[in-house]
Write a protein that holds these residues in place. Structure first.
Motif, PDB file in Angstrom:
ATOM      1  N   THR A  75      -5.939  10.188   3.977  1.00 56.43           N
ATOM      2  CA  THR A  75      -6.756   9.725   2.855  1.00 56.43           C
ATOM      3  C   THR A  75      -7.855  10.738   2.555  1.00 56.43           C
ATOM      4  O   THR A  75      -8.194  10.980   1.402  1.00 56.43           O
ATOM      5  CB  THR A  75      -7.387   8.354   3.184  1.00 56.43           C
ATOM      6  OG1 THR A  75      -6.386   7.539   3.778  1.00 56.43           O
ATOM      7  CG2 THR A  75      -7.890   7.671   1.934  1.00 56.43           C
ATOM      8  N   THR A 117       0.867  -1.174   0.000  1.00 56.79           N
ATOM      9  CA  THR A 117       0.000   0.000   0.000  1.00 56.79           C
ATOM     10  C   THR A 117       0.905   1.227   0.000  1.00 56.79           C
ATOM     11  O   THR A 117       2.079   1.149   0.378  1.00 56.79           O
ATOM     12  CB  THR A 117      -0.929   0.037   1.227  1.00 56.79           C
ATOM     13  OG1 THR A 117      -0.125  -0.057   2.401  1.00 56.79           O
ATOM     14  CG2 THR A 117      -1.927  -1.099   1.196  1.00 56.79           C
ATOM     15  N   SER A 136      -8.027  13.217  -4.050  1.00 57.49           N
ATOM     16  CA  SER A 136      -8.391  11.859  -3.657  1.00 57.49           C
ATOM     17  C   SER A 136      -7.121  11.020  -3.689  1.00 57.49           C
ATOM     18  O   SER A 136      -6.251  11.235  -4.527  1.00 57.49           O
ATOM     19  CB  SER A 136      -9.449  11.286  -4.608  1.00 57.49           C
ATOM     20  OG  SER A 136      -8.936  11.229  -5.920  1.00 57.49           O
ATOM     21  N   ASP A 161      -5.673   7.025  -3.350  1.00 58.03           N
ATOM     22  CA  ASP A 161      -5.978   5.597  -3.320  1.00 58.03           C
ATOM     23  C   ASP A 161      -4.751   4.829  -2.842  1.00 58.03           C
ATOM     24  O   ASP A 161      -3.774   4.693  -3.576  1.00 58.03           O
ATOM     25  CB  ASP A 161      -6.388   5.140  -4.725  1.00 58.03           C
ATOM     26  CG  ASP A 161      -6.888   3.694  -4.723  1.00 58.03           C
ATOM     27  OD1 ASP A 161      -6.428   2.900  -3.869  1.00 58.03           O
ATOM     28  OD2 ASP A 161      -7.717   3.355  -5.577  1.00 58.03           O
ATOM     29  N   SER A 195      -4.170   1.754  -2.461  1.00 59.43           N
ATOM     30  CA  SER A 195      -3.839   0.502  -3.131  1.00 59.43           C
ATOM     31  C   SER A 195      -3.213   0.727  -4.509  1.00 59.43           C
ATOM     32  O   SER A 195      -2.389  -0.076  -4.944  1.00 59.43           O
ATOM     33  CB  SER A 195      -5.076  -0.393  -3.244  1.00 59.43           C
ATOM     34  OG  SER A 195      -6.105   0.273  -3.928  1.00 59.43           O
ATOM     35  N   THR A 196      -3.576   1.810  -5.198  1.00 57.69           N
ATOM     36  CA  THR A 196      -2.969   2.070  -6.511  1.00 57.69           C
ATOM     37  C   THR A 196      -1.823   3.070  -6.412  1.00 57.69           C
ATOM     38  O   THR A 196      -1.011   3.186  -7.326  1.00 57.69           O
ATOM     39  CB  THR A 196      -3.990   2.649  -7.502  1.00 57.69           C
ATOM     40  OG1 THR A 196      -4.433   3.925  -7.015  1.00 57.69           O
ATOM     41  CG2 THR A 196      -5.180   1.729  -7.677  1.00 57.69           C
TER      42      THR A 196
END
Length: 102
Positions: free
Chosen positions: A46, A34, A60, A62, A64-65
């Motif tokens: 986040t 992560t 925003s 992310d 995970s990406t």
């Protein structure tokens, strides 16, 4: 497998009012790591509204990406950015630091 050193892709300049995408990638960690982003050494939450330091920012993130999208970019988003990859193996790895000018 612990993560290797991640690559941060940070635009050197971003137009205020436009969209800017910062990416963090790392290819060898297993399980896939992560990602966290830091601005001027401070971790970006986040949700920017959850932190007084970032509530003026609109982005925003992310984990995970590893994608951090400013929409829109504000003048206060200028700064030095780096990302960090971590999984539950080994220690977190930091990318190089890149400056984005809004």
């Amino acid at each position: 497998v612990p993560p290797g050193k991640p690559q941060a892709h940070v635009p050197s300049s971003a137009t205020v009012g436009a969209r800017a995408v910062l990416r963090c990638s790392e290819g060898q960690g297993s399980p896939p790591p992560t990602f966290r982003w830091y601005k001027d050494g401070t971790e970006l939450p986040t949700d920017p509204k959850s932190s007084p330091a970032f509530r003026n920012s609109s982005y925003s993130l992310d984990p995970s990406t590893g994608e951090l999208v400013f929409e829109p970019v504000g003048g206060w988003d200028t700064g030095d950015y780096h990302c960090e990859a971590s999984n539950n193996v080994g220690s977190p790895q930091k990318s190089d630091v890149f400056r984005m000018e809004a």
